[in-house]
Write an enzyme that holds these catalytic residues in place. Structure first.
Site, PDB file in Angstrom:
ATOM      1  N   LEU A  17       0.833  -1.205   0.000  1.00 41.56           N
ATOM      2  CA  LEU A  17       0.000   0.000   0.000  1.00 41.56           C
ATOM      3  C   LEU A  17       0.868   1.255   0.000  1.00 41.56           C
ATOM      4  CD1 LEU A  17      -2.824   1.235   0.064  1.00 41.56           C
ATOM      5  CD2 LEU A  17      -2.710   1.171   2.571  1.00 41.56           C
ATOM      6  N   ARG A 521       3.888   6.388   5.548  1.00 40.18           N
ATOM      7  CA  ARG A 521       5.091   6.314   6.374  1.00 40.18           C
ATOM      8  C   ARG A 521       5.044   5.054   7.234  1.00 40.18           C
ATOM      9  NH1 ARG A 521      10.133   6.631   8.067  1.00 40.18           N
ATOM     10  NH2 ARG A 521      10.512   7.663  10.037  1.00 40.18           N
ATOM     11  N   TRP A 567       9.433   3.668  20.646  1.00 37.98           N
ATOM     12  CA  TRP A 567       9.315   3.286  19.241  1.00 37.98           C
ATOM     13  C   TRP A 567       9.967   1.944  18.943  1.00 37.98           C
ATOM     14  CZ3 TRP A 567      10.246   8.583  16.327  1.00 37.98           C
ATOM     15  CH2 TRP A 567       9.193   9.442  16.670  1.00 37.98           C
ATOM     16  N   GLU A 611       3.685  10.928  24.032  1.00 41.16           N
ATOM     17  CA  GLU A 611       2.863   9.774  23.648  1.00 41.16           C
ATOM     18  C   GLU A 611       3.014   8.633  24.637  1.00 41.16           C
ATOM     19  OE1 GLU A 611       5.160   6.919  20.528  1.00 41.16           O
ATOM     20  OE2 GLU A 611       4.703   8.933  19.847  1.00 41.16           O
ATOM     21  N   GLU A 671       6.684  21.096  16.827  1.00 38.52           N
ATOM     22  CA  GLU A 671       5.750  21.248  15.706  1.00 38.52           C
ATOM     23  C   GLU A 671       4.727  22.307  16.072  1.00 38.52           C
ATOM     24  OE1 GLU A 671       2.024  21.159  13.916  1.00 38.52           O
ATOM     25  OE2 GLU A 671       2.276  20.288  15.895  1.00 38.52           O
ATOM     26  N   HIS A 700       5.302  17.400   6.597  1.00 35.62           N
ATOM     27  CA  HIS A 700       4.529  16.229   6.200  1.00 35.62           C
ATOM     28  C   HIS A 700       3.688  16.493   4.953  1.00 35.62           C
ATOM     29  CE1 HIS A 700       5.469  15.551  10.473  1.00 35.62           C
ATOM     30  NE2 HIS A 700       5.581  14.306  10.093  1.00 35.62           N
TER      31      HIS A 700
END
Length: 764
Positions: A17, A521, A567, A611, A671, A700
């Site tokens: 994809l 991504r 991560w 996060e 950001e 992005h």
């Protein structure tokens, strides 16, 4: 007893994809070819689950970009700036509109910024944030859920449509008008949402999964009332279809009674994140309600401990009966890699792991064991024992160093005020210094270089010559653009976590363990299986070479301990705090080696700090204490004149500002462009004492921002922060962008900074 999978990965076992999306965006394939790839992936997923014997197979869990964006398109939740583009399109599911909302749109006379993006709860998956204003009128403009249900039916596969719940959808968005209330939006949304559900009921759906992950969050009484109101309305009009209310990523806690008494036929709970909630639920569960037990971890790669899962399942069966119990993964398997069979790991490592496909078969195994197949259980016990006793997991030297840590190891030598003066004297930077976040575009040639050296197609020496050439060219470009603090471009790095993990002890790597981060991504998280240490310097040679090419400061670029932890697929046999501190000590060694090599600006990225926050506020202090400590341990050994930067992206800082300040970083870059500098307001209100680089353009999106729009953003920043403390930089690294747009955007950024210097020096 039924088996239930809340969702399945959609990128393809070979990232089909991703490749198709990017080829379509580049104009290399047609829309029909992209759609054909999507159909093939959906079919493969459905057949995999059918062949494993899964009873409740999901549909509508597929997305070209993001499931929240999908619902925005379906429900006509189109940001006002995109409505003229929508009006120009013939179809409700126009790819121009869909991908434009995700990535920005800069053609055909339009110049539209993308929707804001942020993390999906505490995962590393990003979703597009819905935008609502007082003009919002919902409508079923495209019935994707019905289309994919019918598509599976045509293949002879009966699926369970998956839809984000109406309340979680609204609560995950941003309301742009102060007077508009969520309750008002819910009244407008429900008739359209109910029409969607009725269409699935009429098409023959037996079960519909409605995801309401907001039920594991802290909710106000008013927010709790929204759930009762919405589901009473929904239940009043549905007759035959069964609703599976799905929660994940945490426990229901004070929302337990609310969830148990909503008018649905089944409730899914996450027993990986919150196993203790089972007893609470069983104590008050209504007799009619079926329970889906999320016992297989949908967010990690370790093999399921069948004994632990069986204990939970058997307890539920004891209380509510086998006919009322489903066995499920804890959440969608979107967060797990596709298939362990595609890996070339050692037999020992593979014996400890399970990817999405294997997790599906773990559900089938648990059902077999409950039916009397003890051989499956014995094999699982042997795998659990092998991992628990393996020598490669434990390193006594690492544990001794961790035990010897003191409070002083987390403290810089001087206060920031003293350090700032020392850094200004050494670095001699102008007002509003410009820099980038670290990475430059990773071209096909650069990626091929890394692939070739790994395969042995080229020698290590030839590889290094080519990488040095790329670094040299990037340094020349930055100097020609008059950027103040340079970066080497990170051409040698495949990923900001994997690159470091490959050089640290205690990590193992997959070949095809890709998971979706956002859109196209994908990331391939390393696996932390044992104690972590740094056997040798990891970045010093490249940073030193880059610094030798320029008199300007060159940033050393590292990834922080919490982000490496967050991560990665993390070992589950010790506290995460211990693993974070082990990584911090390894990064500390690298920071000190960079300083010894003459690197005076060192950036330690921690985009994942927020996060990692637990979903419940009561659990925040304990997490923030060890997370901040890990960062400080990693950077505190340097001299005052060495400037420590950190970078964070797509985070809401309002409620953790004290902890952000406690990190004691000299400069933080964040950001802010998609939120139009909204995020800076909290730094201003808090009187954040350190230097800040608010991102002035969205990396992005492929669109190139103008000088004027970046200057406007910087002018907003000057109104909120001391000019002395403001840096100018993009939102994030430029790895995913192309060179022409990158060069023009950076040129515009430097021009905007220069204009602002003049404006501040010569006020009107």
């Amino acid at each position: 007893m039924k088996t239930n999978v809340p969702g399945y990965p959609r990128i393809g076992s070979n990232r089909e994809l991703k490749k198709a999306n990017e080829a379509y965006w580049a104009g290399k394939i047609s829309l029909e070819k992209l759609q054909m790839t999507a159909r093939q992936l959906r079919r493969q997923n459905w057949e995999t689950l059918r062949d494993a014997g899964i009873d409740l197979i999901p549909s509508n869990d597929f997305s070209y970009y993001d499931q929240v964006l999908d619902l925005c398109i379906m429900m006509n939740a189109i940001p006002s700036r995109f409505q003229p583009l929508q009006a120009s399109q013939a179809a409700g599911n126009s790819p121009e509109l869909y991908f434009g909302m995700a990535r920005g749109y800069q053609k055909n006379g339009f110049d539209l910024t993308a929707m804001e993006m942020t993390k999906w709860f505490d995962t590393n998956y990003h979703y597009l944030v819905p935008e609502f204003d007082s003009t919002q009128q919902f409508a079923l403009t495209y019935n994707k859920a019905l289309e994919e249900f019918e598509e599976a039916k045509a293949l002879g596969i009966h699926t369970k449509p998956v839809i984000i719940g109406p309340v979680s959808f609204l609560l995950s968005g941003k309301i742009k008008d102060d007077q508009l209330q969520v309750a008002d939006l819910l009244d407008r949304l429900l008739p359209v949402y109910i029409t969607l559900l009725q269409s699935l009921e009429q098409a023959g759906a037996t079960w519909i999964q409605i995801d309401e992950p907001m039920l594991v969050m802290d909710l106000t009484p008013e927010q709790q009332a929204l759930f009762q109101y919405a589901y009473n309305k929904i239940a009043a009009v549905l007759s035959s279809v069964k609703l599976l209310l799905t929660t994940y990523f945490g426990g229901l806690q004070d929302n337990t009674a609310l969830a148990l008494n909503l008018p649905v036929q089944a409730l899914h709970i996450d027993l990986v994140r919150a196993p203790a909630q089972l007893e609470v639920v069983l104590n008050t569960i209504p007799k009619h309600l079926q329970l889906s037990l999320g016992v297989v971890n949908g967010r990690n790669i370790w093999k399921n401990n069948y004994e632990n899962s069986l204990a939970l399942i058997q307890r539920a069966v004891q209380v509510i009966g086998e006919q009322n119990v489903m066995i499920a993964s804890s959440c969608s398997l979107l967060h797990a890699p596709y298939d362990l069979d595609l890996e070339e790991l050692t037999p020992q490592f593979k014996n400890w792991m399970a990817f999405a496909k294997q997790k599906v078969y773990e559900l089938a195994d648990l059902k077999k064991i409950l039916a009397g197949d003890v051989e499956v259980l014995h094999k699982n016990k042997a795998a659990m024992l092998d991992r628990a006793t393996a020598d490669i997991i434990h390193n006594p030297a690492v544990r001794a160093r961790l035990a010897a840590l003191t409070a002083g190891d987390a403290n810089r030598k001087s206060t920031f005020a003293i350090r700032q003066q020392a850094q200004e004297a050494v670095l001699k930077l102008p007002l509003f210094p410009t820099t980038t976040i670290g990475s430059f575009p990773q071209t096909a040639e650069i990626r091929q270089l890394r692939a070739d050296v790994k395969k042995g197609v080229i020698t290590q020496e030839a590889y290094e010559v080519s990488i040095r050439k790329a670094i040299s060219e990037s340094v020349q470009l930055q100097e020609s653009l008059h950027i103040d603090v340079l970066v080497h471009g990170e051409f040698e790095r495949n990923d900001m976590v994997e690159y470091f993990g490959e050089q640290l002890e205690g990590f193992v790597f997959t070949k095809n363990g890709w998971v979706q981060s956002y859109g196209s991504r994908c990331v391939k998280p390393p696996v932390i299986y044992g104690d972590v240490s740094r056997p040798a310097p990891m970045t010093v040679a490249w940073s030193s070479y880059a610094q030798s090419l320029t008199r300007k400061p060159m940033k050393g670029m590292l990834t922080g301990p919490v982000t490496i932890l967050q991560w990665s697929f993390v070992r589950d046999d010790q506290p995460r705090a211990d693993t974070a501190l082990q990584i911090a000590l390894a990064i500390r060694d690298e920071v000190l080696d960079l300083e010894k090599a003459g690197i005076r600006v060192i950036q330690v990225d921690e985009p994942a700090i927020r996060e990692g926050l637990p979903l419940r506020r009561a659990d925040w202090p304990a997490y923030l204490e060890w997370a901040v400590r890990a960062f400080r341990v990693a950077v505190a050994g340097v001299e005052d004149a060495t400037q420590i930067h950190t970078h964070m992206c797509y985070s809401e800082f309002n409620d953790i500002m004290e902890s952000i300040a406690a990190m004691d970083a000299d400069v933080i870059t964040i950001e802010t462009s998609r939120s139009q500098m909204e995020l800076l307001e909290v730094f201003s209100t808090f009187r954040y004492p350190y230097e800040i680089g608010p991102g002035v353009y969205d990396i992005h999106s492929p669109r190139v921002p103008t000088v004027e729009e970046m200057k406007v953003l910087l002018e907003k920043a000057v109104q909120l922060l001391p000019a002395r403390n403001i840096w100018v930089n993009p939102d994030c690294g430029l790895k995913t962008r192309k060179w022409p747009e990158t060069e023009q955007a950076l040129r515009n950024m430097v021009t905007a900074a220069a204009l602002l210097r003049v404006a501040v020096a010569q006020p009107a």
